[in-house]
Design a protein around this motif. Structure first.
Motif, PDB file in Angstrom:
ATOM      1  N   LEU A   1      -3.691   1.163  -2.177  1.00  0.00           N
ATOM      2  CA  LEU A   1      -4.195   2.517  -1.831  1.00  0.00           C
ATOM      3  C   LEU A   1      -4.155   2.644  -0.367  1.00  0.00           C
ATOM      4  O   LEU A   1      -4.602   1.720   0.274  1.00  0.00           O
ATOM      5  CB  LEU A   1      -5.564   2.657  -2.358  1.00  0.00           C
TER       6      LEU A   1
ATOM      7  N   THR B   1      -7.000  -1.207  -5.762  1.00  0.00           N
ATOM      8  CA  THR B   1      -7.533  -0.686  -4.405  1.00  0.00           C
ATOM      9  C   THR B   1      -6.528  -1.308  -3.385  1.00  0.00           C
ATOM     10  O   THR B   1      -6.355  -0.628  -2.414  1.00  0.00           O
ATOM     11  CB  THR B   1      -8.813  -1.323  -4.078  1.00  0.00           C
TER      12      THR B   1
ATOM     13  N   LEU C   1     -10.255   6.784  -1.527  1.00  0.00           N
ATOM     14  CA  LEU C   1     -10.815   6.384  -2.847  1.00  0.00           C
ATOM     15  C   LEU C   1     -11.879   7.256  -3.085  1.00  0.00           C
ATOM     16  O   LEU C   1     -11.906   8.211  -4.058  1.00  0.00           O
ATOM     17  CB  LEU C   1     -11.267   4.933  -2.690  1.00  0.00           C
TER      18      LEU C   1
ATOM     19  N   LYS D   1     -12.850  -4.615  -0.811  1.00  0.00           N
ATOM     20  CA  LYS D   1     -11.632  -4.032  -0.624  1.00  0.00           C
ATOM     21  C   LYS D   1     -10.562  -4.774  -1.405  1.00  0.00           C
ATOM     22  O   LYS D   1      -9.478  -5.009  -1.060  1.00  0.00           O
ATOM     23  CB  LYS D   1     -11.104  -3.649   0.681  1.00  0.00           C
TER      24      LYS D   1
ATOM     25  N   PRO E   1      -7.901   3.117   2.042  1.00  0.00           N
ATOM     26  CA  PRO E   1      -9.029   3.123   0.768  1.00  0.00           C
ATOM     27  C   PRO E   1     -10.322   3.723   1.335  1.00  0.00           C
ATOM     28  O   PRO E   1     -10.911   4.342   0.317  1.00  0.00           O
ATOM     29  CB  PRO E   1      -8.802   1.801   0.218  1.00  0.00           C
TER      30      PRO E   1
ATOM     31  N   ARG F   1       1.008  -1.299   0.101  1.00  0.00           N
ATOM     32  CA  ARG F   1       0.059   0.078   0.145  1.00  0.00           C
ATOM     33  C   ARG F   1       1.105   1.172  -0.014  1.00  0.00           C
ATOM     34  O   ARG F   1       1.266   1.870   0.822  1.00  0.00           O
ATOM     35  CB  ARG F   1      -0.973   0.031   1.314  1.00  0.00           C
TER      36      ARG F   1
ATOM     37  N   THR G   1     -14.915   0.529  -1.338  1.00  0.00           N
ATOM     38  CA  THR G   1     -14.847   0.625   0.108  1.00  0.00           C
ATOM     39  C   THR G   1     -15.644  -0.819   0.739  1.00  0.00           C
ATOM     40  O   THR G   1     -15.324  -0.883   2.087  1.00  0.00           O
ATOM     41  CB  THR G   1     -15.347   1.877   0.854  1.00  0.00           C
TER      42      THR G   1
END
Length: 477
Positions: A238, A235, A245, A84, A241, A21, A81
């Motif tokens: 990230l 995702t 996001l 994920k 997220p 991430r 979300t």
């Protein structure tokens, strides 16, 4: 240090490694804006005008396309979300609709849509770069294709080497293309202040109405907005997220929409509709009218824009290929990541390989257009899954959610955009695309459903694993 990173991302029990991430909010915004802004806004606004008929209606179409992209992105933010996982449409269709539709998406996207998109963008980049060396004559086709292939190779190396390097390229080139668009917008403001408002007077005269023309005009505008859902493909890389996001969507989509609408206003301030329709590259024609000998700034901007867009498309496309392989819908070798660099290098290499093959014939931009209507079929399937989750599974924890009316509007728009071009201009090409799409069923039955795999396939996978220094990847908890 690399060894420490590997240990931080390795499962002690299974020996599997994870994608890190590493992407914050700035990178997330750059992924969306950087992949959306390619060559479309610089080269092809005339197609929206051609189908809708008037400058005023054309601006409305550009604004409406941005609104639709925003509604779609907000719907995808809720999906991202809740589910994920990386993979975007593919993983959402797999989880909510089923294995066969998800495989058909992966089959169509990995073999044609994503590599063809990268190839088209790379060819646009090559045309502008090579043209600088042949100012007085047409650019040699071989030089254009070789430059496009070199572009894909360079991007492949960057993305295989390091995620942060790829993101640095994304952020840098996104900033550059936004500066070029800002220059076009400022030029338009100056022209309007000088009284160049003739085109915008009676701006809705000759507007085309009807199911077909409006749908096809939307189709052309949305091509320049393509990429609004790309953040959902990554995702798992990230940071936070649940927050970043939706935040990235809320920042990037309105930003791009404002730039697109204002750039079109600038085009209309500098050119008549007839001049705009006759132009092969609208931004360059605008440059000759407004900047004169400084038009090279626009040419450089288009080259930077296309390079950055190709980078974003490869970055996200490689992840989709990787996730589909991890779920068993593509060969296992494509589901592995480099044990030190932690990039999905086999999937990236495969995507680059297909893109370079598609560069060779070169004349396939119409194929990409015809395949785009299938993309809206998958958007519709994905959004249908979200509506199903909202109705049947209302108690699922949702860090971010949208009112159900938003995905309903996007679903209606997706159905409209699939039917409108087919009804307006029915062509055999749509049948060919549908046949290719359905040919995936023939592949799915023996390979996925019955899990048929030749004995030598495992041996090839093992050799590739050793050669590329990759290992099976696991998902984040």
């Amino acid at each position: 240090m690399l060894a420490d990173e590997k240990m931080d991302n390795e499962d002690n029990d299974t020996g599997k490694v994870y994608l890190k991430r590493e992407l914050g909010l700035t990178s997330a915004v750059s992924v969306i804006a950087g992949t959306m802004i390619g060559s479309g806004i610089f080269m092809s606004p005339q197609f929206v005008l051609y189908y809708i008929g008037s400058p005023g209606a054309s601006l409305c179409i550009w604004a409406a396309c941005g609104l639709l992209a925003m509604l779609g992105s907000l719907s995808y933010a809720e999906l991202g979300t809740v589910i994920k996982e990386s993979g975007g449409d593919y993983i959402y269709i797999l989880r909510n609709v089923g294995s066969l539709p998800a495989f058909l998406f992966a089959y169509t996207s990995v073999i044609v849509m994503r590599p063809a998109s990268i190839a088209v963008i790379s060819l646009s980049f090559a045309e502008y770069v090579v043209a600088a060396f042949f100012p007085d004559c047409p650019s040699p086709e071989v030089a254009i294709k070789c430059t496009a292939a070199a572009c894909v190779l360079v991007l492949g190396i960057i993305n295989c080497l390091n995620v942060r390097l790829a993101m640095s390229v994304m952020v840098l080139f996104t900033a550059a293309k936004l500066l070029v668009l800002a220059a076009i917008i400022v030029g338009g403001i100056v022209l309007l202040a000088q009284g160049n408002t003739q085109v915008l007077q009676n701006g809705f005269e000759n507007t085309a109405v009807g199911f077909g023309p409006v749908g096809v005009a939307f189709y052309q505008g949305l091509w320049s907005y393509d990429g609004w859902s790309n953040l959902n493909f990554i995702t798992e890389e990230l940071k936070n997220p649940e927050v970043n996001l939706p935040r990235a969507v809320i920042i990037a989509i309105p930003l791009v929409t404002c730039f697109y609408v204002l750039a079109n206003v600038s085009y209309f301030a500098a050119m008549t509709p007839q001049e705009l329709l006759a132009s092969d590259a609208v931004a360059v024609s605008w440059g000759w009218k407004v900047l004169g000998t400084w038009t090279w700034i626009i040419t450089l901007g288009v080259a930077l824009s296309t390079f950055g867009a190709a980078n974003g498309s490869l970055f996200c496309g490689g992840r989709m290929c990787f996730v589909a392989a991890r779920e068993g819908h593509l060969p296992d070798a494509l589901s592995m990541i480099h044990v030190k660099r932690l990039t999905p290098s086999p999937a990236l290499i495969f995507t680059c390989f297909i893109a370079i093959i598609l560069i060779i014939p070169g004349d396939f931009s119409s194929i990409v257009t015809y395949f785009s209507f299938i993309a809206w079929i998958f958007y519709g399937l994905t959004i249908s899954g979200l509506i199903y989750m909202k109705i049947k599974k209302p108690d699922i924890p949702r860090p971010y959610k949208v009112p159900i009316i938003i995905p309903v509007i996007v679903l209606i728009a997706a159905v409209y955009l699939v039917l409108a071009p087919v009804i307006d201009t029915p062509r055999m090409e749509y049948l060919y695309v549908a046949l290719f799409f359905l040919s995936g069923v023939i592949v799915y039955i023996p390979v996925i459903h019955y899990k048929w795999s030749p004995g030598w396939f495992h041996s090839i996978t093992l050799h590739l694993r050793l050669l590329l220094q990759v290992a099976p990847a696991d998902k984040h908890d």
